[in-house]
Design a protein around this motif. Structure first.
Motif, PDB file in Angstrom:
ATOM      1  N   LEU B 228      41.169  39.219  45.870  1.00 20.70           N
ATOM      2  CA  LEU B 228      40.187  39.196  44.785  1.00 20.70           C
ATOM      3  C   LEU B 228      39.173  38.080  45.000  1.00 20.70           C
ATOM      4  O   LEU B 228      37.980  38.233  44.703  1.00 20.70           O
ATOM      5  CB  LEU B 228      40.887  39.046  43.433  1.00 20.70           C
ATOM      6  CG  LEU B 228      41.729  40.266  43.027  1.00 20.70           C
ATOM      7  CD1 LEU B 228      42.494  39.999  41.737  1.00 20.70           C
ATOM      8  CD2 LEU B 228      40.856  41.504  42.865  1.00 20.70           C
ATOM      9  N   TYR B 232      35.172  38.533  45.363  1.00 20.77           N
ATOM     10  CA  TYR B 232      34.155  37.730  44.673  1.00 20.77           C
ATOM     11  C   TYR B 232      33.146  37.196  45.687  1.00 20.77           C
ATOM     12  O   TYR B 232      31.937  37.270  45.486  1.00 20.77           O
ATOM     13  CB  TYR B 232      34.841  36.588  43.931  1.00 20.77           C
ATOM     14  CG  TYR B 232      33.893  35.700  43.159  1.00 20.77           C
ATOM     15  CD1 TYR B 232      33.421  34.505  43.706  1.00 20.77           C
ATOM     16  CD2 TYR B 232      33.463  36.063  41.883  1.00 20.77           C
ATOM     17  CE1 TYR B 232      32.543  33.706  42.996  1.00 20.77           C
ATOM     18  CE2 TYR B 232      32.595  35.266  41.181  1.00 20.77           C
ATOM     19  CZ  TYR B 232      32.139  34.085  41.734  1.00 20.77           C
ATOM     20  OH  TYR B 232      31.263  33.289  41.042  1.00 20.77           O
ATOM     21  N   ILE B 257      33.460  51.388  39.599  1.00 17.62           N
ATOM     22  CA  ILE B 257      33.672  49.962  39.356  1.00 17.62           C
ATOM     23  C   ILE B 257      34.773  49.774  38.314  1.00 17.62           C
ATOM     24  O   ILE B 257      35.680  48.948  38.472  1.00 17.62           O
ATOM     25  CB  ILE B 257      32.359  49.285  38.894  1.00 17.62           C
ATOM     26  CG1 ILE B 257      31.307  49.375  40.004  1.00 17.62           C
ATOM     27  CG2 ILE B 257      32.598  47.848  38.490  1.00 17.62           C
ATOM     28  CD1 ILE B 257      29.934  48.897  39.593  1.00 17.62           C
ATOM     29  N   LYS B 258      34.684  50.596  37.275  1.00 15.87           N
ATOM     30  CA  LYS B 258      35.706  50.503  36.224  1.00 15.87           C
ATOM     31  C   LYS B 258      37.085  50.805  36.809  1.00 15.87           C
ATOM     32  O   LYS B 258      38.050  50.090  36.542  1.00 15.87           O
ATOM     33  CB  LYS B 258      35.410  51.507  35.109  1.00 15.87           C
ATOM     34  CG  LYS B 258      34.361  51.079  34.145  1.00 15.87           C
ATOM     35  CD  LYS B 258      34.519  51.813  32.807  1.00 15.87           C
ATOM     36  CE  LYS B 258      33.429  51.345  31.852  1.00 15.87           C
ATOM     37  NZ  LYS B 258      32.789  52.417  31.118  1.00 15.87           N
ATOM     38  N   CYS B 261      38.447  47.973  38.797  1.00 16.74           N
ATOM     39  CA  CYS B 261      38.921  46.880  37.948  1.00 16.74           C
ATOM     40  C   CYS B 261      40.229  47.235  37.259  1.00 16.74           C
ATOM     41  O   CYS B 261      41.110  46.389  37.126  1.00 16.74           O
ATOM     42  CB  CYS B 261      37.859  46.533  36.909  1.00 16.74           C
ATOM     43  SG  CYS B 261      36.396  45.794  37.646  1.00 16.74           S
ATOM     44  N   TRP B 262      40.373  48.476  36.832  1.00 16.56           N
ATOM     45  CA  TRP B 262      41.602  48.877  36.161  1.00 16.56           C
ATOM     46  C   TRP B 262      42.777  48.989  37.123  1.00 16.56           C
ATOM     47  O   TRP B 262      43.906  48.626  36.795  1.00 16.56           O
ATOM     48  CB  TRP B 262      41.406  50.228  35.459  1.00 16.56           C
ATOM     49  CG  TRP B 262      40.816  50.070  34.101  1.00 16.56           C
ATOM     50  CD1 TRP B 262      39.534  50.293  33.727  1.00 16.56           C
ATOM     51  CD2 TRP B 262      41.507  49.619  32.929  1.00 16.56           C
ATOM     52  NE1 TRP B 262      39.371  50.018  32.403  1.00 16.56           N
ATOM     53  CE2 TRP B 262      40.553  49.599  31.884  1.00 16.56           C
ATOM     54  CE3 TRP B 262      42.821  49.227  32.656  1.00 16.56           C
ATOM     55  CZ2 TRP B 262      40.892  49.210  30.587  1.00 16.56           C
ATOM     56  CZ3 TRP B 262      43.144  48.836  31.364  1.00 16.56           C
ATOM     57  CH2 TRP B 262      42.187  48.832  30.348  1.00 16.56           C
ATOM     58  N   SER B 264      43.316  47.423  39.834  1.00 17.70           N
ATOM     59  CA  SER B 264      43.811  46.144  40.367  1.00 17.70           C
ATOM     60  C   SER B 264      45.070  45.672  39.652  1.00 17.70           C
ATOM     61  O   SER B 264      46.098  45.430  40.302  1.00 17.70           O
ATOM     62  CB  SER B 264      42.719  45.076  40.293  1.00 17.70           C
ATOM     63  OG  SER B 264      41.610  45.436  41.072  1.00 17.70           O
ATOM     64  N   TYR B 297      42.143  53.504  45.008  1.00 17.59           N
ATOM     65  CA  TYR B 297      41.620  52.135  44.954  1.00 17.59           C
ATOM     66  C   TYR B 297      40.644  51.903  46.101  1.00 17.59           C
ATOM     67  O   TYR B 297      39.514  51.430  45.926  1.00 17.59           O
ATOM     68  CB  TYR B 297      42.810  51.201  45.074  1.00 17.59           C
ATOM     69  CG  TYR B 297      42.600  49.754  44.716  1.00 17.59           C
ATOM     70  CD1 TYR B 297      43.158  48.759  45.501  1.00 17.59           C
ATOM     71  CD2 TYR B 297      41.909  49.368  43.575  1.00 17.59           C
ATOM     72  CE1 TYR B 297      43.024  47.424  45.161  1.00 17.59           C
ATOM     73  CE2 TYR B 297      41.767  48.041  43.236  1.00 17.59           C
ATOM     74  CZ  TYR B 297      42.333  47.071  44.033  1.00 17.59           C
ATOM     75  OH  TYR B 297      42.198  45.752  43.687  1.00 17.59           O
TER      76      TYR B 297
END
Lengths: 359, 878
Positions: B228, B232, B257-258, B261-262, B264, B297
Motif C-alpha cells: 500500500l 501511494y 477504484i472503489k 479500495c474495498w 484491500s 483485485y
C-alpha cells in the motif's frame, strides 16, 4: 488498388540493420532446430501411440517425457526471431497478422492446449487409458495446425498484392490459401520436422546409455524416420521450389550466383545427409542435417527478400542510433548463457557429489 | 491510419488485451513471487530439518512449474500477439525503441525456464547448497524479467524525458518506473501467498496443513503495508493532471477504484481468516475464492492503469487510436479517409455513407469502444442522441473530459460517423413524425382611426422568447411566467402618458386558456418554488386574463408571471399566443385596444443528446425520459441523487443549487450560477460550430418549430454569435465572473475552453450584463461593425428591456422585444409579431419610424427628442 500504397511506413531502428539480420537468422535457426525436434517428436509419438494403443514402447515414453521441454524451448527460441522479425519487417508481419487475426490469436489458445495436453499425456499417461489416443491426436494436431497458421502468416506477409482482400473481409479471417507456395511450404516444414524428430529419437538411443541392442534399435528406428522423411522431402522440396514465382525461382537457377550456389550447396548437403542416414552414421548425419537446415534458413531469407524487393529492403530502414542498449544486450546474453551453462553443469552433476547427502 | 484495423464488434474496445493481459499478469506476478517463495520455503525446510516442508516445497514447485510454464509463459506471448493485432502502430514504436530491452528480457526468460526445470527435476538429487542456488537464480531471472517489462509498461503511462530526448534510458527509467517496480514486487510476494493457499490447503495432515497455510498467510500479509505504501508512491509519481484525471474526472474508473479500495481489507481479512483452524474442506474453497478475489483485485489495478492513460496509448505522444496529436489538424483538413492507408471509401457519397461511417468508427473509435460489447459499448453511450445532437457532440470529444482524443476528420466524415451510429447501430432510420403545429390565419388587428382616436395603447413583452421546461415532475429551470407591459398615451403634439383613472385589462387568446391541463407544474409548485399555487395562476398571482397592475411610479402597466404554455386546446404547438389589451375608464368606456404576442417556447434541445422524443405534438416539450436522462448524467458527473429525488416526488429547480445574483431571495452558494454552469459545461461538448451550437439547445433553429430569432437583425444576416459571441466565449465570460467571485469549479471549465474570438474575454454577470445595442449603434447611428462582444452593459439597468429613451418611453414599447425587433418575421404568420406598429401606422417598422410622429403627436415633428437619429427613413425596409 495499388498494393504498394497499403504497406505501412516502418519506424526507425536503433542500430544498423545488419545486427538485426544476424540476430534474426541466428535465433531463427536455433528456433527451427528446436521446433523441428518438437514437432517431429510429436508426429512420431502420435504414430507410435496409434500403433501401440495399449502400451507405448519405451522410446515413446521418453519422447512423451521430453515433449513438454521441447515445446517450452521451441516457444522461447521462437520469441527472439519474432522480435527481430518485427524490427526488420514489422510493417509486413503486423499487416498480415491483422488480416488473419482470428487465426493468429488462435495460435495462443491452441498452444496452451497443446502444451497442457503434452504434460497431461506424459504425467497422467497410465491413468488416461483409452483417452491417450485422442489426447495425442489433439496435441500433435494442434502443433501441426499452428504450423499451418504460421505458414500462412509468413507467406502472406510477402504478398502485399493479396492484401486488398481485407476490404471485403476485415474481420481477421483471411488466409493465404490461394498462394501456390502455401501447401508445399507447410509440408516442407512438417516433413523436415519429422526427419529431425527421427534424428532426435536416434540420438536419444546413443545418449541414453541403453543396452547396445536397444540403443542400436533406437538408432535404426530413428534413421528410418529420417531417411523416409528426407526422401519424401526431395519431392516436396522440389514442389515447393517450383511453386515459387518464376522471377524468384530464376534467381536460384542461374540468374544470381549467390542464390544458385547456396541452393546447390543446400541440396547437396541434404543429399549427403540422406546418404549418411542410409548408412546409419548418426553424428555425421546430424552434422549434415544441421548444415542443411542452416543453409535453408539463409535461402528462406533470400526468398523473402526477393518477394519484397519490389516494395522494400531492410537496408532502407532509417537508423536513429542508440548503441548502448545493444551493448547491454550482448553483455546480458553472455552473462545469461554463462549462468545457464553453470546451471546445466550443476544439473548434470546432481547426485554425483561424494559425501553430500541430497535431501 | 498506417495499418489495417481488425474489425471487431463485441470484442472491440480492447477486450482481448484486457482478458489476456489480466490473466497473464496475475500468473506472471505469481511466477515471480512464487520463485522467492520456493527458495525460502526450501531453506525453511532445511533449517527446521523437516522432510514434510521439503516435500511440500517440491509439490508446490510442480504446481508452480505447470502453471507458470503452460499458462504464464504462453499468455505472455499471447500479449505480444494481441497488442500487435489491436494497436500495431504503438507496438511498432515500442518494438523499434525497446527491441534490446525485450531481447534482454528474452535472455532472462530463457534463464528462467532452464532454472525452473532444473530446480524441479533435481529436487532431492542435487546437493542442497547448489539446489538453493538454482532456486535463487530462478527468482533473480524472474524478477529481472519484471524489471525489464516494467520499464516498457511504465514508459507508456509516464514517458518522462523521452518525449523530448527520445533516449532509450530516459524512457526506460521513467518517472513511474521505480514506484511501479516496488508496487509489483510486493504484489508478487502477496500473490505467492495466495497461490500458496491452493497447494497448502490440500495437505492431508491437519497440523502440518495449518502451519503451512499460516506460513502462506504470512506471505500474503507481511508485504501488505509495503504494498500500500508503494501504491501511494506510485500514485504520487504520476503527473498531477494524470492523477487528477484518474481520481477526479473519469466516472468510468470509479467502480474499479472503489473495488480496489474495498478488496484491500477483504483480502487482508481473508488472509487472517486462513490462519484460523478450520477443516480442509472449508479452507480449500476459501483458498479458491481468495484466488479469484485476487484476480479481480489485480484486474482493477490494471484497468485503472490502462484507463488512466487515456486518451493516449503512449502518454503525450500517441493517442489510443494510433494518431499523433500534432497530426490531428492536418488529418481533419485533408480528411481521415484520404489520410489513412487502409480506407476503402476515399470519397463519401450517399450510397456509401454508412459504410464509410463504419470505417471511420474502426479507425477512430474501435480501440476503446465496442459495439454491443462489454467495454465502453458505443451503442449504450450514444443511446439518446439524434443525428444533430451526436454530430455536434462528436465535434467536441476530448475537450473537457480529457480522456478522449479529438475527432480527426472533416465535417463530412463527422456526419458519416454520426449517421453510422444513429442510423445503422441504433436503427433509427424511421422518419420523424410530422410536427403538429398550429399555424393560424393572420390575426385581426384592432382598428385605429388616425384622425379621431385620442389614445394610443402600446404593448410589449421583455423577452423575444420565454423558454420554459415542462417536465416539472423531474426538474425545472423556470416556471411558466411571461411578462406583459403596456403604456397608454393621450395623443397630442405634447403627448401625455396616462396612468390615472384608467383600467387596463388583458386577455390571452382562448386556445391557450388551460395550461394546467397540459403540464404538471401546479402539482409540483411546492417543491419547485416553495409554495402552492392554484392551477392556472402565475407566481405573482396573475391568471391568463385579468387586470394589469397600475404602476406605483412612472406610467408602465404590467402583468407579470402570466402562466402561459405554448400548447393549444387541441394539443398542438403554438409558441406565439396573442394577448389583447384594452384600456378603459373606471366607468367602462373603452379608450384603446391593442393586441400583441406573448412568445413562449418549450422547444428545449435537451433531447438532441439526452433522448429523442418530444413530449407534445411531435414538436416541443421536455419528455420525462429525456428529463431523467439529464438528471442521470448530472448524477454521474456531479455525484448527486437527482434521479432518486425526482422518483420520490421531489423534483428540483436547478437554481436551488445553481444560484446566481438574479435569484434575489438567496445568497449565491458554492456551485456556479445556472447560466455559467450550463453554458460552461455544454460549451465543452457543443462548441466550435458557430450559431449551430446555440440552437442545439435554444429554440432558434431556423428549421425548428419555434424559430424565435426572427427580428430585423436576422433579416439583415446576423446570427446569435454576432452579438453573443461563439459558445466558448459566451461561456467564458460567465465563468470568469464566477471565478472572480471565488468559485473553484469555474477554474476547471475555463481551462477546458479556448476563446474563439477575443484574446481576453471580459467577465460578466449572468442576465444583468449583456451586449449593449449602442456598441454597434454608436450614438444611435448606423452601425459600422456587425459584431460586438466583450462590451457589456454595466448592469441590468442598461439592458434593452429595462431602458428608456430620453423622454422615458421604454425601448420595447416602440421597437418590440429583443430577438423580435420590428419588423419581425414570424414562422407562425409573417406579421404576427408586428401587430402593434401595423395597427398604428400600417407599417411593421418601429413605432414612429419613417416619420410616423403623427401616431402619438398628431403632427410631424422636427426635433429628435426620443433619441438621436430617430427622424429619418427606416434603413432596411421590406
Amino acid at each position: 488498388m495499388d498494393a504498394a500504397a497499403l504497406i505501412p511506413l516502418p519506424d526507425t531502428i536503433p542500430v544498423s540493420w545488419g545486427w538485426f539480420q544476424l540476430l534474426l537468422l541466428l535465433t531463427f535457426f536455433l528456433h527451427l532446430l528446436c521446433m523441428n525436434m518438437m514437432l517431429g517428436s510429436a508426429v512420431i509419438l502420435l504414430v507410435k501411440q496409434l500403433r501401440h494403443p495399449a502400451q507405448l514402447p519405451p522410446a515413446g515414453r521418453e519422447l512423451a517425457g521430453h515433449l513438454p521441454f521441447l515445446i517450452a524451448f521451441a516457444v522461447n527460441l521462437g520469441v527472439a526471431p519474432l522480435l527481430f522479425l518485427q524490427v526488420l519487417y514489422g510493417q509486413f508481419i503486423y499487416t498480415s497478422s491483422i488480416l488473419m487475426g482470428v487465426y493468429w490469436l488462435a495460435v495462443v489458445a491452441i498452444l496452451i492446449l497443446a502444451y497442457g495436453g503434452a504434460y497431461l499425456y506424459n504425467l497422467k499417461h497410465d491413468a488416461l487409458g483409452k483417452r491417450r489416443n485422442q489426447l495425442i491426436i489433439l496435441v500433435t494436431g494442434g502443433l501441426v495446425a499452428i504450423a499451418f497458421i504460421f505458414s500462412n502468416n509468413m507467406s502472406m506477409m510477402l504478398r502485399p498484392d493479396t492484401w486488398p482482400r481485407y476490404f471485403d473481409q476485415p474481420g481477421g479471417t483471411l488466409l493465404n490459401l490461394a498462394d501456390p507456395t502455401l501447401l508445399p511450404r507447410w509440408l516442407h516444414f512438417i516433413t523436415a520436422a519429422v526427419a529431425t524428430g527421427g534424428l532426435y529419437l536416434a540420438a536419444g538411443g546413443r545418449w541414453r546409455r541403453l543396452e547396445p541392442a536397444a540403443a542400436a534399435a533406437r538408432v535404426t528406428e530413428g534413421m528410418h524416420w529420417f531417411v523416409g522423411a528426407t526422401s519424401v522431402q526431395l519431392g516436396i522440396g522440389t514442389w515447393f521450389f517450383f511453386s515459387l514465382p518464376d522471377h524468384i525461382r530464376q534467381l536460384f537457377t542461374g540468374t544470381s550466383t549467390l542464390h544458385t550456389g547456396l541452393l546447390l550447396t543446400g541440396c547437396l548437403a541434404a543429399l549427403i545427409s540422406l546418404g549418411l542416414g542410409l548408412a546409419k552414421r548418426l553424428w555425421p548425419t546430424i552434422g549434415a542435417t544441421i548444415a542443411t537446415i542452416l543453409i535453408m534458413v539463409l535461402i528462406r531469407d533470400l526468398v523473402r527478400r526477393a518477394y519484397l524487393a519490389p516494395y522494400f529492403s531492410p537496408d532502407s530502414l532509417v537508423v536513429a542510433p542508440q548503441y548502448s542498449p545493444m551493448v547491454i544486450f550482448w553483455l546480458a546474453l553472455l552473462l545469461g548463457l554463462g549462468i545457464i551453462a553453470y546451471m546445466l553443469r550443476l544439473a548434470l552433476n546432481a547426485g554425483k557429489e561424494s559425501g553430500e547427502t541430497p535431501s | 491510419m498506417n495499418y489495417p484495423i481488425w474489425q471487431l464488434d463485441y470484442a472491440g474496445g480492447g477486450l482481448l488485451i484486457a482478458l489476456i493481459a489480466v490473466f497473464h499478469v496475475y500468473i506472471s506476478h505469481f511466477a515471480i513471487g512464487g520463485g522467492l517463495f520456493l527458495v525460502l520455503t526450501e531453506m525453511k525446510g532445511y533449517r527446521e530439518d523437516s522432510p514434510a516442508i521439503l516435500a511440500y516445497t517440491r509439490q508446490h514447485a510442480k504446481f508452480f512449474l505447470l502453471l507458470s510454464m503452460v499458462l504464464g509463459g504462453m499468455s505472455g506471448v499471447g500479449i505480444w500477439f494481441t497488442i500487435a493485432l489491436l494497436n500495431p502502430g504503438a507496438t511498432s514504436l515500442l518494438i523499434h525503441n525497446y527491441v534490446f530491452a525485450w531481447a534482454v528480457e528474452w535472455v532472462f526468460f530463457l534463464g528462467e525456464i532452464v532454472a525452473l526445470f532444473i530446480y524441479y527435476y533435481t529436487f532431492g538429487t542435487m546437493a542442497r547448497r547448489q539446489h538453493l542456488q538454482i532456486g535463487w537464480l530462478y527468482f533473480i531471472f524472474a524478477w529481472l524479467s519484471l524489471f525489464v517489462i516494467n520499464g516498457i509498461i511504465s514508459f507508456m503511462l509516464t514517458p518522462g524525458e523521452w518525449l523530448v530526448t527520445g533516449n532509450f534510458w530516459d524512457g526506460f527509467f521513467n518517472p513511474g518506473f521505480w514506484p511501479a517496480l516496488f508496487f509489483r514486487t510486493f504484489l508478487a510476494m502477496m500473490l505467492a501467498g495466495l497461490f500458496g493457499f491452493i497447494t497448502s490447503t490440500s495437505l492431508q495432515d491437519d497440523r502440518f496443513r495449518e502451519n503451512m497455510v499460516r506460513y502462506c498467510g504470512l506471505w500474503l500479509l507481511t508485504p501488505f503495508y509495503f504494498f500500500l505504501a508503494a501504491a501511494y508512491w506510485y500514485i504520487h509519481s504520476l503527473p498531477e493532471p494524470t492523477r487528477d484525471l484518474i481520481f477526479n474526472r473519469m466516472p468510468e474508473l470509479v467502480p474499479f477504484i472503489k473495488a480496489f479500495c474495498w478488496i484491500s481489507p477483504v483480502i487482508f481479512l481473508g488472509g487472517l481468516l486462513m490462519a484460523i483452524r478450520l477443516p480442509g474442506r472449508v479452507k480449500r474453497p476459501l483458498a479458491g475464492l481468495l484466488l479469484l478475489i485476487g484476480l479481480v483485485y489485480m484486474g482493477c489495478f490494471e484497468f485503472i492503469r490502462e484507463g488512466g492513460r487515456r486518451p493516449y496509448i503512449i502518454h503525450g505522444h500517441t493517442y489510443s487510436n494510433a494518431i499523433r496529436p500534432e497530426a490531428v489538424e492536418k488529418i481533419s483538413a485533408t480528411g481521415l479517409l484520404q489520410s489513412a492507408k487502409w480506407a476503402k471509401h476515399k470519397e463519401i457519397t450517399e450510397e456509401n455513407q454508412l459504410a464509410a461511417g463504419r470505417e471511420i468508427f474502426n479507425l477512430l473509435c474501435l480501440p476503446c469502444h465496442s459495439i454491443n460489447g462489454p467495454l465502453n459499448d458505443i451503442v449504450q453511450l450514444t443511446a439518446g442522441y439524434s443525428v444533430a445532437g451526436l454530430a455536434t457532440r462528436i465535434s467536441c470529444i476530448g475537450k473537457g473530459d480529457g480522456y478522449m482524443p479529438p475527432f480527426a476528420g472533416n465535417d463530412v466524415e463527422r456526419l458519416a460517423l454520426t449517421n453510422f451510429i444513429v442510423k445503422e447501430l441504433h436503427n433509427k432510420n424511421k422518419q420523424q413524425a410530422a410536427a403538429h403545429l398550429f399555424r393560424p390565419p393572420p390575426p385581426t388587428i384592432p382598428p385605429f382611426d388616425r384622425e379621431s382616436d385620442d389614445y394610443v395603447l402600446l404593448a410589449w413583452t421583455d423577452f423575444g422568447i420565454h423558454t420554459i421546461t415542462d417536465s416539472d415532475a423531474d426538474w425545472s429551470f423556470r416556471p411558466p411566467g411571461s411578462n406583459l407591459y403596456a403604456l397608454l398615451i393621450k395623443r397630442d403634439p405634447t403627448p401625455e402618458r396616462v396612468s390615472e383613472r384608467v383600467i387596463l385589462t388583458y386577455m390571452v387568446e382562448s386556445s391557450h386558456a388551460d395550461p394546467a391541463a397540459r403540464v404538471k407544474f401546479w402539482q409540483y409548485a411546492k417543491q419547485l418554488i416553495g409554495r402552492d399555487l392554484p392551477p392556472n395562476t402565475g407566481i405573482f398571482g396573475k391568471k391568463l386574463m385579468g387586470i394589469m397592475n397600475r404602476p406605483l411610479t412612472g406610467s408602465i402597466f404590467e402583468a407579470r408571471g402570466l402562466p402561459l404554455l405554448p400548447y393549444t386546446e387541441n394539443n398542438a404547438y403554438q409558441p406565439y399566443p396573442l394577448v389583447t389589451i384594452t384600456a378603459m375608464t373606471p366607468a367602462g368606456k373603452i379608450l384603446a385596444t391593442t393586441r400583441t404576442v406573448l412568445p413562449v417556447s418549450t422547444e428545449v434541445g435537451c433531447k438532441n443528446c439526452h433522448g429523442d422524443t418530444w413530449r407534445m405534438a411531435e414538436a416541443a416539450g421536455l419528455d420525462s425520459k429525456t428529463a431523467r436522462n439529464v438528471l442521470a448524467a448530472h448524477d454521474k458527473l456531479s455525484n448527486t441523487r437527482l434521479v432518486a429525488e425526482a422518483a420520490a416526488g421531489r423534483p428540483v429547480m436547478c437554481q436551488s443549487c445553481h444560484r446566481g445574483n438574479s435569484d434575489r431571495n438567496r445568497a449565491p452558494g458554492k456551485q456556479l450560477n445556472l447560466s455559467a454552469a450550463i453554458h460552461g459545461f455544454h460549451a465543452i461538448l457543443l462548441g466550435d460550430l458557430g450559431a449551430e451550437s446555440c440552437y442545439t439547445c435554444h429554440a432558434a433553429d431556423p428549421e425548428g418549430n419555434t424559430r424565435f430569432y426572427r427580428g430585423i437583425h436576422k433579416e439583415i444576416g446576423l446570427d446569435c454569435t454576432n452579438c453573443h459571441g461563439p459558445l466558448e466565449d459566451h461561456a467564458l465570460s460567465l465563468l470568469l465572473a464566477e471565478q472572480a467571485a471565488g468559485k473553484e469549479r469555474a477554474d476547471f471549465l475555463i481551462k477546458a475552453l479556448e476563446a474563439k474570438s477575443s484574446p481576453e474575454v471580459q467577465p460578466r454577470q449572468a442576465w444583468a450584463q449583456q451586449p449593449d445595442c449602442l456598441n454597434c449603434h454608436e450614438n444611435f447611428a448606423p452601425p459600422e461593425v456587425d459584431t460586438t462582444f466583450n462590451q457589456w452593459t454595466s448592469d441590468a439597468t442598461q439592458l434593452f428591456r429595462n431602458r428608456t429613451d430620453e423622454v422615458g418611453i421604454p425601448c420595447g414599447a416602440c421597437h418590440g422585444a429583443p430577438h423580435a425587433l420590428y419588423p419581425a418575421t414570424n414562422f407562425y404568420g409573417k406579421n404576427r409579431d408586428n401587430l402593434v406598429p401595423l395597427q398604428y401606422q400600417k407599417q411593421p417598422y418601429p413605432v414612429g419610424a419613417n416619420h410616423q410622429c403623427r401616431v402619438c403627436h398628431r403632427q410631424d415633428m422636427e426635433d429628435e427628442m426620443h433619441h438621436p437619429n430617430s427622424l429619418r427613413r427606416f434603413r432596411n425596409p421590406r
